[in-house]
Scaffold this motif. Structure first.
Motif, PDB file in Angstrom:
ATOM      1  N   MET A   1       0.817  -1.208   0.000  1.00 41.00           N
ATOM      2  CA  MET A   1       0.000   0.000   0.000  1.00 41.00           C
ATOM      3  C   MET A   1       0.851   1.259   0.000  1.00 41.00           C
ATOM      4  O   MET A   1       0.490   2.269  -0.597  1.00 41.00           O
ATOM      5  CB  MET A   1      -0.918   0.010   1.219  1.00 41.00           C
ATOM      6  CG  MET A   1      -1.732   1.272   1.380  1.00 41.00           C
ATOM      7  SD  MET A   1      -2.911   1.157   2.698  1.00 41.00           S
ATOM      8  CE  MET A   1      -1.825   0.912   4.102  1.00 41.00           C
ATOM      9  N   LEU A   2       1.996   1.199   0.651  1.00 39.86           N
ATOM     10  CA  LEU A   2       2.835   2.383   0.733  1.00 39.86           C
ATOM     11  C   LEU A   2       3.474   2.721  -0.604  1.00 39.86           C
ATOM     12  O   LEU A   2       4.051   3.800  -0.760  1.00 39.86           O
ATOM     13  CB  LEU A   2       3.903   2.198   1.814  1.00 39.86           C
ATOM     14  CG  LEU A   2       3.356   1.940   3.229  1.00 39.86           C
ATOM     15  CD1 LEU A   2       4.492   1.887   4.238  1.00 39.86           C
ATOM     16  CD2 LEU A   2       2.334   2.998   3.635  1.00 39.86           C
ATOM     17  N   ASP A   3       3.351   1.818  -1.595  1.00 42.03           N
ATOM     18  CA  ASP A   3       3.878   2.125  -2.922  1.00 42.03           C
ATOM     19  C   ASP A   3       3.022   3.158  -3.650  1.00 42.03           C
ATOM     20  O   ASP A   3       3.465   3.759  -4.628  1.00 42.03           O
ATOM     21  CB  ASP A   3       4.022   0.857  -3.768  1.00 42.03           C
ATOM     22  CG  ASP A   3       2.691   0.186  -4.077  1.00 42.03           C
ATOM     23  OD1 ASP A   3       1.744   0.354  -3.283  1.00 42.03           O
ATOM     24  OD2 ASP A   3       2.600  -0.518  -5.105  1.00 42.03           O
ATOM     25  N   ILE A   4       1.793   3.369  -3.190  1.00 44.82           N
ATOM     26  CA  ILE A   4       0.930   4.403  -3.771  1.00 44.82           C
ATOM     27  C   ILE A   4       0.562   5.423  -2.694  1.00 44.82           C
ATOM     28  O   ILE A   4      -0.519   6.000  -2.695  1.00 44.82           O
ATOM     29  CB  ILE A   4      -0.333   3.795  -4.418  1.00 44.82           C
ATOM     30  CG1 ILE A   4      -1.073   2.872  -3.430  1.00 44.82           C
ATOM     31  CG2 ILE A   4       0.006   3.050  -5.681  1.00 44.82           C
ATOM     32  CD1 ILE A   4      -2.401   2.357  -3.970  1.00 44.82           C
ATOM     33  N   ALA A   5       1.494   5.651  -1.775  1.00 42.39           N
ATOM     34  CA  ALA A   5       1.227   6.504  -0.611  1.00 42.39           C
ATOM     35  C   ALA A   5       0.908   7.938  -1.000  1.00 42.39           C
ATOM     36  O   ALA A   5       0.040   8.569  -0.390  1.00 42.39           O
ATOM     37  CB  ALA A   5       2.417   6.472   0.350  1.00 42.39           C
ATOM     38  N   GLU A   6       1.589   8.476  -1.997  1.00 41.92           N
ATOM     39  CA  GLU A   6       1.372   9.880  -2.343  1.00 41.92           C
ATOM     40  C   GLU A   6      -0.067  10.117  -2.780  1.00 41.92           C
ATOM     41  O   GLU A   6      -0.723  11.061  -2.341  1.00 41.92           O
ATOM     42  CB  GLU A   6       2.343  10.305  -3.442  1.00 41.92           C
ATOM     43  CG  GLU A   6       2.301  11.795  -3.731  1.00 41.92           C
ATOM     44  CD  GLU A   6       3.410  12.241  -4.667  1.00 41.92           C
ATOM     45  OE1 GLU A   6       3.358  13.392  -5.137  1.00 41.92           O
ATOM     46  OE2 GLU A   6       4.333  11.434  -4.923  1.00 41.92           O
ATOM     47  N   GLU A   7      -0.581   9.225  -3.647  1.00 40.43           N
ATOM     48  CA  GLU A   7      -1.962   9.372  -4.113  1.00 40.43           C
ATOM     49  C   GLU A   7      -2.960   9.131  -2.984  1.00 40.43           C
ATOM     50  O   GLU A   7      -3.931   9.885  -2.829  1.00 40.43           O
ATOM     51  CB  GLU A   7      -2.239   8.413  -5.273  1.00 40.43           C
ATOM     52  CG  GLU A   7      -1.392   8.672  -6.512  1.00 40.43           C
ATOM     53  CD  GLU A   7      -0.133   7.824  -6.531  1.00 40.43           C
ATOM     54  OE1 GLU A   7       0.364   7.470  -5.432  1.00 40.43           O
ATOM     55  OE2 GLU A   7       0.358   7.514  -7.627  1.00 40.43           O
ATOM     56  N   LEU A   8      -2.726   8.094  -2.181  1.00 39.29           N
ATOM     57  CA  LEU A   8      -3.654   7.777  -1.100  1.00 39.29           C
ATOM     58  C   LEU A   8      -3.632   8.845  -0.016  1.00 39.29           C
ATOM     59  O   LEU A   8      -4.668   9.130   0.597  1.00 39.29           O
ATOM     60  CB  LEU A   8      -3.323   6.408  -0.499  1.00 39.29           C
ATOM     61  CG  LEU A   8      -3.706   5.187  -1.336  1.00 39.29           C
ATOM     62  CD1 LEU A   8      -3.388   3.913  -0.580  1.00 39.29           C
ATOM     63  CD2 LEU A   8      -5.169   5.223  -1.716  1.00 39.29           C
ATOM     64  N   ASN A   9      -2.473   9.424   0.231  1.00 39.19           N
ATOM     65  CA  ASN A   9      -2.418  10.507   1.205  1.00 39.19           C
ATOM     66  C   ASN A   9      -3.276  11.676   0.740  1.00 39.19           C
ATOM     67  O   ASN A   9      -3.942  12.339   1.551  1.00 39.19           O
ATOM     68  CB  ASN A   9      -0.968  10.958   1.403  1.00 39.19           C
ATOM     69  CG  ASN A   9      -0.826  11.974   2.519  1.00 39.19           C
ATOM     70  OD1 ASN A   9      -1.218  11.727   3.655  1.00 39.19           O
ATOM     71  ND2 ASN A   9      -0.267  13.130   2.203  1.00 39.19           N
ATOM     72  N   GLY A  10      -3.306  11.915  -0.555  1.00 33.39           N
ATOM     73  CA  GLY A  10      -4.188  12.940  -1.098  1.00 33.39           C
ATOM     74  C   GLY A  10      -5.645  12.613  -0.859  1.00 33.39           C
ATOM     75  O   GLY A  10      -6.451  13.499  -0.525  1.00 33.39           O
ATOM     76  N   TRP A  11      -5.998  11.336  -1.017  1.00 29.88           N
ATOM     77  CA  TRP A  11      -7.382  10.919  -0.744  1.00 29.88           C
ATOM     78  C   TRP A  11      -7.737  11.154   0.718  1.00 29.88           C
ATOM     79  O   TRP A  11      -8.844  11.605   1.018  1.00 29.88           O
ATOM     80  CB  TRP A  11      -7.547   9.448  -1.100  1.00 29.88           C
ATOM     81  CG  TRP A  11      -7.657   9.175  -2.567  1.00 29.88           C
ATOM     82  CD1 TRP A  11      -7.435  10.052  -3.586  1.00 29.88           C
ATOM     83  CD2 TRP A  11      -8.031   7.940  -3.184  1.00 29.88           C
ATOM     84  NE1 TRP A  11      -7.635   9.437  -4.802  1.00 29.88           N
ATOM     85  CE2 TRP A  11      -8.005   8.149  -4.573  1.00 29.88           C
ATOM     86  CE3 TRP A  11      -8.367   6.684  -2.694  1.00 29.88           C
ATOM     87  CZ2 TRP A  11      -8.315   7.124  -5.491  1.00 29.88           C
ATOM     88  CZ3 TRP A  11      -8.677   5.667  -3.591  1.00 29.88           C
ATOM     89  CH2 TRP A  11      -8.657   5.877  -4.973  1.00 29.88           C
ATOM     90  N   VAL A  12      -6.818  10.831   1.620  1.00 28.33           N
ATOM     91  CA  VAL A  12      -7.074  11.044   3.047  1.00 28.33           C
ATOM     92  C   VAL A  12      -7.291  12.523   3.323  1.00 28.33           C
ATOM     93  O   VAL A  12      -8.227  12.910   4.046  1.00 28.33           O
ATOM     94  CB  VAL A  12      -5.910  10.489   3.891  1.00 28.33           C
ATOM     95  CG1 VAL A  12      -6.067  10.913   5.352  1.00 28.33           C
ATOM     96  CG2 VAL A  12      -5.847   8.968   3.797  1.00 28.33           C
ATOM     97  N   GLU A  13      -6.434  13.379   2.763  1.00 28.71           N
ATOM     98  CA  GLU A  13      -6.562  14.818   2.984  1.00 28.71           C
ATOM     99  C   GLU A  13      -7.885  15.357   2.447  1.00 28.71           C
ATOM    100  O   GLU A  13      -8.431  16.325   2.975  1.00 28.71           O
ATOM    101  CB  GLU A  13      -5.392  15.545   2.328  1.00 28.71           C
ATOM    102  CG  GLU A  13      -4.050  15.280   3.020  1.00 28.71           C
ATOM    103  CD  GLU A  13      -2.894  15.948   2.309  1.00 28.71           C
ATOM    104  OE1 GLU A  13      -3.058  16.316   1.113  1.00 28.71           O
ATOM    105  OE2 GLU A  13      -1.827  16.110   2.923  1.00 28.71           O
ATOM    106  N   GLN A  14      -8.401  14.717   1.383  1.00 28.67           N
ATOM    107  CA  GLN A  14      -9.679  15.130   0.807  1.00 28.67           C
ATOM    108  C   GLN A  14     -10.871  14.518   1.530  1.00 28.67           C
ATOM    109  O   GLN A  14     -12.018  14.814   1.206  1.00 28.67           O
ATOM    110  CB  GLN A  14      -9.731  14.738  -0.672  1.00 28.67           C
ATOM    111  CG  GLN A  14      -8.708  15.459  -1.535  1.00 28.67           C
ATOM    112  CD  GLN A  14      -8.495  14.776  -2.874  1.00 28.67           C
ATOM    113  OE1 GLN A  14      -9.310  13.955  -3.310  1.00 28.67           O
ATOM    114  NE2 GLN A  14      -7.399  15.102  -3.543  1.00 28.67           N
ATOM    115  N   GLY A  15     -10.609  13.649   2.517  1.00 25.04           N
ATOM    116  CA  GLY A  15     -11.678  13.025   3.280  1.00 25.04           C
ATOM    117  C   GLY A  15     -12.381  11.893   2.565  1.00 25.04           C
ATOM    118  O   GLY A  15     -13.491  11.518   2.940  1.00 25.04           O
ATOM    119  N   ARG A  16     -11.757  11.324   1.565  1.00 26.42           N
ATOM    120  CA  ARG A  16     -12.391  10.248   0.804  1.00 26.42           C
ATOM    121  C   ARG A  16     -12.392   8.930   1.589  1.00 26.42           C
ATOM    122  O   ARG A  16     -11.424   8.603   2.279  1.00 26.42           O
ATOM    123  CB  ARG A  16     -11.664  10.001  -0.520  1.00 26.42           C
ATOM    124  CG  ARG A  16     -11.679  11.134  -1.506  1.00 26.42           C
ATOM    125  CD  ARG A  16     -11.321  10.597  -2.883  1.00 26.42           C
ATOM    126  NE  ARG A  16     -10.677  11.588  -3.716  1.00 26.42           N
ATOM    127  CZ  ARG A  16     -10.315  11.377  -4.976  1.00 26.42           C
ATOM    128  NH1 ARG A  16     -10.529  10.185  -5.525  1.00 26.42           N
ATOM    129  NH2 ARG A  16      -9.735  12.318  -5.677  1.00 26.42           N
TER     130      ARG A  16
END
Length: 413
Positions: A1-16
């Motif tokens: 999962m940490l291989d796509i951390a940058e994109e997923l961190n963006g999702w977290v910041e957006q509240g998705r």
């Protein structure tokens, strides 16, 4: 999962809300390694990959289902001899995939969010998640990270499951963890065990699974724990600001290295000549190597092929615990350089570490071809590859010198 951390961190910041499917273990000729992930948000947007296309559709649906029912699930995919068109890996491999929902209000979300943020910003962190064991423990997560200011370690933990909310954090001095607060929610000793093991994975930059026996788990059953490590990019230090170095810098960046170019001649070591380098150092190579930090993932590429630079540099480099030391030059240059290194006390065992002439035999002539040859040798050295053509060979396609069957890396009684 940490291989796509940058994109997923963006999702977290957006509240998705999203669900993430992570490769836990592999067998045979599976295309992706443990830690590879596919994530799907509530709108159906997907990022990442777990199989290179073989089972993406089925995993996508598992993620959608996990978002609906809020349950983690472990699924195995493999090739079916009876029905080649069934969902499976036609390459003949087997992969185990853990699907975890990460929704607002889920106790696991803060832990995963912290891991994604650390990975996205290049900080060292290890995320441990229970893959198999008692149903109420599957999917629970723990984050282990190092404090950049000292040698202490800490972890944040969260549980996943209906009716649980026992997330917490823990910090200790000089690695002395004491009694954790929060954790997996099973037994404090399990938390301490996993924290220590995950820290070891993190120190080695490894991702894989940890088997904990019934006695060690303290929960009445054995556990399998997936540990994903996110570490800063490995270093590539290129000594010698020549035209071949420019091509090697580009290839090094393509392989996700942090690339430094070092040369004692300021007229050659310039940003204009190496715009893609992360760092340019004007200093005698051996002096720079003496003061800079290296580790077991660092690769050193010596392209100067000038004795006044090479000998003191390689005398030091061959005694450092780095992953790779290669030096450019003809075979005559190689023999002369080895003789000079012996004269200054370099042992035969140390000389055996030197990759010289640097690179694999690709018949390379241009700087770009030579850079590809060097990069190929670095990858083969890291993964345990032979460097021979795959056509007609009977060697595995996918190598990893740190992996063992089914992704199992360690065990605890």
């Amino acid at each position: 999962m940490l291989d796509i951390a940058e994109e997923l961190n963006g999702w977290v910041e957006q509240g998705r809300d999203f669900a993430v499917a992570t490769v836990v273990a592999v067998g045979g000729s599976a295309p992706r390694r443990p830690g590879a992930a596919l994530a799907v948000d509530a709108d159906g947007t997907a990022i990442g990959s777990v199989s290179g296309g073989c089972v993406e559709g089925a995993v996508y649906e598992l993620c959608r289902q996990a978002l609906q029912d809020g349950e983690s699930v472990l699924e195995r995919f493999g090739y079916s001899d009876d029905d080649a068109f069934a969902v499976g890996l036609t390459c003949g491999g087997i992969i185990d995939i853990l699907v975890t929902p990460v929704r607002a209000g889920d106790p696991v979300r803060p832990v995963i969010a912290a891991a994604l943020e650390a990975a996205a910003f290049g900080r060292a962190a290890a995320l441990a998640r229970i893959v198999t064991g008692p149903a109420d423990l599957v999917g629970r997560a723990m984050l282990v990270r190092t404090d950049g200011n000292d040698d202490s370690s800490c972890y944040d933990s969260g549980s996943y499951g209906r009716g649980h909310d026992d997330s917490g954090s823990y910090g200790g001095d000089n690695g002395d963890s004491g009694s954790p607060t929060g954790g997996f929610g099973a037994h404090p000793e399990l938390d301490r065990t996993v924290a220590a093991e995950a820290a070891a994975f993190l120190d080695a930059g490894r991702t894989g699974t940890l088997e904990i026996g019934e006695q060690g788990s303290r929960c009445g059953a054995p556990l399998t724990v997936l540990v994903e490590s996110s570490v800063p990019a490995p270093r590539m230090i290129v000594f010698g600001a020549i035209d071949f170095a420019s091509a090697l810098v580009r290839v090094g960046k393509f392989l996700n290295h942090h690339v430094t170019v070092c040369d004692a001649r300021p007229v050659f070591a310039t940003e204009a000549r190496f715009p893609e380098a992360d760092e340019i150092v004007v200093e005698w190579p051996h002096k720079y190597l003496e003061r800079t930090e290296v580790d077991a993932r660092t690769v050193l590429c010596v392209l100067t092929h000038d004795a006044k630079f090479d000998v003191p540099l390689l005398q030091l480099a061959l005694r450092l615990p780095v992953a790779y030391v290669g030096a450019m030059g003809s075979r005559r240059t190689h023999l002369d350089r080895n003789a000079r290194l012996r004269e200054v006390g370099v042992t035969e065992l140390e000389l055996a570490r030197l990759r010289s002439p640097i690179g694999l035999d690709l018949g390379a002539r241009t700087p770009e071809e030579t850079a590809l040859s060097i990069a190929a040798e670095i990858v083969a050295n890291r993964r345990g590859g032979s460097g021979v053509p795959l056509t007609g060979a009977h060697t595995p396609i996918h190598h990893d010198v740190t992996s063992v069957p089914a992704g199992r890396i360690g065990s605890v009684a």
